[in-house]
Design a protein around this motif. Structure first.
Motif, mmCIF file in Angstrom:
data_model
loop_
_atom_site.group_PDB
_atom_site.id
_atom_site.type_symbol
_atom_site.label_atom_id
_atom_site.label_comp_id
_atom_site.label_asym_id
_atom_site.label_seq_id
_atom_site.Cartn_x
_atom_site.Cartn_y
_atom_site.Cartn_z
ATOM 1 N N ASN A 43 -16.886 -4.679 3.770
ATOM 2 C CA ASN A 43 -17.121 -5.072 5.165
ATOM 3 C C ASN A 43 -16.665 -6.500 5.437
ATOM 4 O O ASN A 43 -16.259 -6.835 6.550
ATOM 5 N N GLU A 44 -16.789 -7.353 4.429
ATOM 6 C CA GLU A 44 -16.347 -8.740 4.615
ATOM 7 C C GLU A 44 -14.857 -8.768 4.891
ATOM 8 O O GLU A 44 -14.083 -8.135 4.184
ATOM 9 N N PRO A 45 -14.442 -9.508 5.896
ATOM 10 C CA PRO A 45 -13.003 -9.529 6.212
ATOM 11 C C PRO A 45 -12.197 -10.181 5.098
ATOM 12 O O PRO A 45 -12.672 -11.105 4.412
ATOM 13 N N LEU A 46 -10.994 -9.673 4.905
ATOM 14 C CA LEU A 46 -10.069 -10.284 3.963
ATOM 15 C C LEU A 46 -9.363 -11.444 4.648
ATOM 16 O O LEU A 46 -9.346 -11.547 5.873
ATOM 17 N N SER A 47 -8.765 -12.292 3.848
ATOM 18 C CA SER A 47 -7.983 -13.377 4.432
ATOM 19 C C SER A 47 -6.813 -12.778 5.208
ATOM 20 O O SER A 47 -6.264 -11.743 4.816
ATOM 21 N N PRO A 48 -6.408 -13.378 6.306
ATOM 22 C CA PRO A 48 -5.327 -12.812 7.126
ATOM 23 C C PRO A 48 -4.049 -12.552 6.339
ATOM 24 O O PRO A 48 -3.379 -11.536 6.547
ATOM 25 N N HIS A 49 -3.719 -13.456 5.407
ATOM 26 C CA HIS A 49 -2.453 -13.277 4.698
ATOM 27 C C HIS A 49 -2.518 -12.160 3.655
ATOM 28 O O HIS A 49 -1.491 -11.775 3.102
ATOM 29 N N ALA A 50 -3.728 -11.611 3.370
ATOM 30 C CA ALA A 50 -3.808 -10.468 2.461
ATOM 31 C C ALA A 50 -3.031 -9.280 3.014
ATOM 32 O O ALA A 50 -2.478 -8.479 2.263
ATOM 33 N N TRP A 51 -2.986 -9.194 4.349
ATOM 34 C CA TRP A 51 -2.273 -8.095 4.999
ATOM 35 C C TRP A 51 -0.856 -8.479 5.416
ATOM 36 O O TRP A 51 0.035 -7.619 5.438
ATOM 37 N N THR A 52 -0.632 -9.722 5.717
ATOM 38 C CA THR A 52 0.626 -10.087 6.362
ATOM 39 C C THR A 52 1.636 -10.769 5.451
ATOM 40 O O THR A 52 2.821 -10.818 5.782
ATOM 41 N N ALA A 53 1.187 -11.306 4.314
ATOM 42 C CA ALA A 53 2.096 -12.032 3.426
ATOM 43 C C ALA A 53 2.287 -11.269 2.114
ATOM 44 O O ALA A 53 1.462 -10.428 1.736
ATOM 45 N N SER A 232 3.659 -5.635 -7.279
ATOM 46 C CA SER A 232 3.242 -4.253 -7.520
ATOM 47 C C SER A 232 1.832 -3.988 -7.013
ATOM 48 O O SER A 232 1.469 -2.844 -6.747
ATOM 49 N N LEU A 233 1.022 -5.047 -6.888
ATOM 50 C CA LEU A 233 -0.322 -4.905 -6.343
ATOM 51 C C LEU A 233 -0.354 -5.425 -4.905
ATOM 52 O O LEU A 233 0.232 -6.466 -4.608
ATOM 53 N N SER A 234 -1.063 -4.723 -4.042
ATOM 54 C CA SER A 234 -1.152 -5.156 -2.651
ATOM 55 C C SER A 234 -2.097 -6.348 -2.522
ATOM 56 O O SER A 234 -2.980 -6.568 -3.364
ATOM 57 N N GLY A 235 -1.936 -7.096 -1.445
ATOM 58 C CA GLY A 235 -2.825 -8.211 -1.166
ATOM 59 C C GLY A 235 -4.285 -7.791 -1.071
ATOM 60 O O GLY A 235 -5.165 -8.432 -1.659
ATOM 61 N N PRO A 236 -4.608 -6.693 -0.351
ATOM 62 C CA PRO A 236 -5.997 -6.245 -0.301
ATOM 63 C C PRO A 236 -6.557 -5.874 -1.671
ATOM 64 O O PRO A 236 -7.719 -6.166 -1.964
ATOM 65 N N ALA A 237 -5.734 -5.243 -2.515
ATOM 66 C CA ALA A 237 -6.213 -4.881 -3.856
ATOM 67 C C ALA A 237 -6.551 -6.126 -4.663
ATOM 68 O O ALA A 237 -7.561 -6.179 -5.382
ATOM 69 N N LEU A 238 -5.723 -7.148 -4.553
ATOM 70 C CA LEU A 238 -5.965 -8.392 -5.290
ATOM 71 C C LEU A 238 -7.272 -9.047 -4.851
ATOM 72 O O LEU A 238 -8.085 -9.473 -5.680
ATOM 73 N N GLU A 239 -7.490 -9.120 -3.550
ATOM 74 C CA GLU A 239 -8.675 -9.819 -3.045
ATOM 75 C C GLU A 239 -9.958 -9.010 -3.253
ATOM 76 O O GLU A 239 -10.974 -9.535 -3.713
#
Length: 340
Positions: A43-53, A232-239
């Motif tokens: 539920n906690e929002p991810l950092s914006p760049h997790a999706w865009t960078a 190879s890993l997405s930003g959301p997966a990393l965070e």
């Protein structure tokens, strides 16, 4: 995945269930996997760049540091992350030494499949305590799926030492070690040639995130890491992975909850005449004469379980995930028994 004979290669895909028995996905109670039904909250929002960078190296390093601490990986071992352990499995045959391969069976079909596709058909072991004299690579799942078989750490280290002397490797898949305290070999590995796989999605209930880890000697893990493509890993997966692996309070509470739920599930199955003889806090393996018949009777009631072509008396149940679903399963089992 669907098969022509009606069995499944894996749990967790309702395609076959809906094709054969109808209904929409939301009608079904899927008990065919060992995935935690109480997923880690995102539920906690991810950092914006997790999706865009593009994923950054520093973010991956934070994930690996969190995994190293959570899994108690010794400093002298290397650790790599990938989008799921299935991908890591597929890379191992091309990187590990030539020579005969042995597999502690029955277990995940994926282990046998990836080596067979590489032309190295594994010999199936009925006991890991009697290794073939020429085995170079030994593969095992600990705790095992589907029966929960557990091999003690000392025995694993003995096997690893024998294989190291031969110039070989022990490969241990610890997909369910999170829920069995003391099961992991990782904290005890010294100079032996051991590779350990850890699955993130099962215990944390986020299988769709696709995240897995490989730990072992620096040279071998380095070769695997070198085959993984950039980003190879997405930003959301990393965070999300780093956040969950650092959340020890959630892990401790969840471990207790899963044990309690499994006790309840075992009672329900036993009350309906099923003999529970294996499993972990994430799945129960039961036996009855007509497992396939019960599987299909439950499927007609939109409950999907896991059966095995090599063991016609085995049926596996994942956790229902709520008191309401537990009650639904209990009622369906009682009604299904009348169909057999």
């Amino acid at each position: 995945m669907p098969r022509k004979d009606g069995f499944m290669e894996h749990g967790g895909d309702l395609t076959l269930a809906m094709e054969r028995f109808g209904g929409a996905r939301e009608d079904w109670l899927d008990l065919s996997t060992g995935i935690n039904p109480y997923g880690y909250p995102v539920n906690e929002p991810l950092s914006p760049h997790a999706w865009t960078a593009l994923p950054e190296k520093a973010t991956e390093e934070r994930l690996l540091a969190a995994a190293r601490q959570a899994y108690h990986v010794p400093d002298h071992l290397a650790l790599a992350a990938a989008p799921g352990t299935q991908l890591l499995l597929s890379l191992l045959p091309k990187l590990l030494p030539e020579g005969p391969v042995a597999l502690a069976a029955p277990t995940y079909s994926s282990h046998k499949d990836v080596w067979s596709r590489d032309g190295r058909e594994p010999v199936e072991l009925s006991s890991v305590y009697a290794l073939p004299a020429d085995a170079k690579i030994v593969l095992l799942v600990n705790p095992n799926n589907p029966d929960g078989r557990l091999i003690d750490v000392r025995s694993l280290l003995d096997i690893a030492s024998t294989l190291t002397e031969r110039g070989g490797y022990l490969v241990v898949d610890e997909a369910f070690a999170d829920v069995v305290p003391g099961a992991s070999l990782l904290p005890h590995i010294g100079t032996q040639n051991v590779l350990v796989l850890r699955s993130f999605g099962k215990f944390f209930g986020l299988a769709g995130l696709r995240l897995g880890f490989l730990a072992g000697p620096k040279e071998a893990v380095g070769k695997v890491a070198g085959l993984l493509e950039s980003w190879s890993l997405s930003g959301p997966a990393l965070e999300i992975g780093a956040r969950a692996l650092r959340d020890q309070e959630w892990q401790d509470k969840m471990s207790r909850r899963l044990i309690e739920d499994m006790a309840d599930l075992t009672v329900v199955l036993s009350e309906q005449g099923l003999s529970v003889f294996g499993g972990t806090p994430l799945f129960a393996l039961a036996g009855l004469r007509n497992a396939k018949g019960l599987h299909e009777a439950l499927a007609r009631r939109r409950i999907w379980t896991r059966i095995f072509d090599y063991a016609p008396t085995w049926i596996r149940f994942g956790l229902p995930g709520s008191p309401e679903n537990m009650e639904r399963l209990s009622g369906a089992l009682a009604a299904a028994q009348q169909d057999l």
